[in-house]
Design an enzyme around this catalytic site. Structure first.
Site, PDB file in Angstrom:
ATOM      1  N   GLN A 171       0.823  -1.213   0.000  1.00 57.32           N
ATOM      2  CA  GLN A 171       0.000   0.000   0.000  1.00 57.32           C
ATOM      3  C   GLN A 171       0.858   1.265   0.000  1.00 57.32           C
ATOM      4  OE1 GLN A 171      -3.889  -0.167   2.358  1.00 57.32           O
ATOM      5  NE2 GLN A 171      -2.535  -1.393   3.617  1.00 57.32           N
ATOM      6  N   TYR A 197       2.712 -10.015  15.766  1.00 56.03           N
ATOM      7  CA  TYR A 197       2.994  -8.922  14.822  1.00 56.03           C
ATOM      8  C   TYR A 197       3.603  -7.726  15.552  1.00 56.03           C
ATOM      9  CZ  TYR A 197       1.977  -4.763  12.027  1.00 56.03           C
ATOM     10  OH  TYR A 197       2.074  -3.554  11.367  1.00 56.03           O
TER      11      TYR A 197
END
Length: 292
Positions: A13, A127
């Site tokens: 992105q 994460y």
């Protein structure tokens, strides 16, 4: 002489949005790479690339970002979010300046006021832990680096919350969205422009203020509020959004309940203005509908 900027993760992105703003920064040469052209886990290849192309700056947009999947794919997650960052730090030391993109997930979400760069980190997911360790290894090996944490990133490129809500609204009459997690949606195009503005500032002023910075769009909302605004700005009226609690939507990875970031430092240091999140969303949706 034009400065050479290596962009890693250029197909993601943020990397894609960076490529769109190249024309606004003609004073730089850009070297966009992704795993198919430069595997960051192969240190020798990375070192060769940096020296052969006379790289002055590295903007590291490469990341493992599948938050729930990371709970199962821990090794792969750490390879990308820690090991690759270590290779970047070692390859760039004494040669190139590094700007590394990190996340609000390094915090545990127990704050009740915007997180400052100096607040203690306490990631609650694989994460988040991998991203925090990436920050630490970069700043320990190459202290003259910059870490920029962002939050709730979305774009007209790739897969993200905004696109998911648009898809679901076309498929369903009702959707449930979590309403008790607070943060700030960040349009990747706004962050892309800010990153290159930071490098432009550095070149103009001749200083590189290393360390940790926060960048997201201005304002705050919940995922529910974000979803409502997506439908409102898209003129979608045939789908109803219902607020639910985090407990009603269990996920493998724990998310921060509150991850609003304080942006005072980056605004003050680099003299940048940050758009409101609703403005970024409006621009992004225009782009998404234009691309259809």
């Amino acid at each position: 002489m034009k400065k050479n900027i290596l962009i890693t993760g250029s197909k993601g992105q943020l990397g894609s949005e960076l490529q769109d703003v190249y024309p606004d920064f003609p004073e730089f040469n850009f070297f966009p790479t992704d795993i198919d052209t430069l595997d960051l886990t192969h240190k020798k290849n990375l070192e060769d690339y940096v020296t052969q192309n006379n790289i002055h700056y590295i903007i590291n947009c490469a990341a493992y970002t599948a938050v729930d999947k990371a709970e199962e794919e821990q090794e792969l997650c750490y390879q990308v979010n820690h090991d690759a960052v270590k290779n970047i730090a070692e390859s760039a030391k004494g040669i190139a300046k590094v700007i590394h993109i990190s996340t609000d997930y390094v915090f545990d979400g127990t704050n009740n006021q915007p997180y400052q760069e100096t607040d203690p980190t306490n990631p609650q997911s694989v994460y988040g832990k991998s991203k925090r360790q990436g920050e630490e290894i970069l700043l320990s090996i190459h202290p003259g680096s910059m870490v920029i944490r962002t939050s709730w990133l979305y774009s007209s490129y790739g897969n993200n919350f905004a696109k998911t809500i648009l898809r679901l609204a076309n498929e369903k009459n009702e959707i449930n969205v979590v309403a008790d997690q607070h943060g700030t949606p960040t349009y990747a195009a706004d962050l892309a422009g800010a990153l290159l503005s930071v490098i432009r500032f550095i070149e103009k002023e001749g200083i590189f203020p290393s360390g940790v910075y926060h960048y997201s769009n201005e304002g705050a909302t919940t995922w529910y509020g974000f979803a409502q605004k997506i439908l409102e700005l898209s003129d979608i009226t045939n789908c109803k959004v219902h607020p639910i609690t985090t407990d009603q939507y269990p996920t493998k990875a724990k998310r921060p309940m509150y991850s609003i970031l304080d942006k005072s430092k980056i605004k003050r240091t680099f003299n940048i203005t940050i758009p409101e999140w609703e403005n970024g969303l409006r621009l992004c949706l225009n782009q998404i509908f234009k691309n259809k």
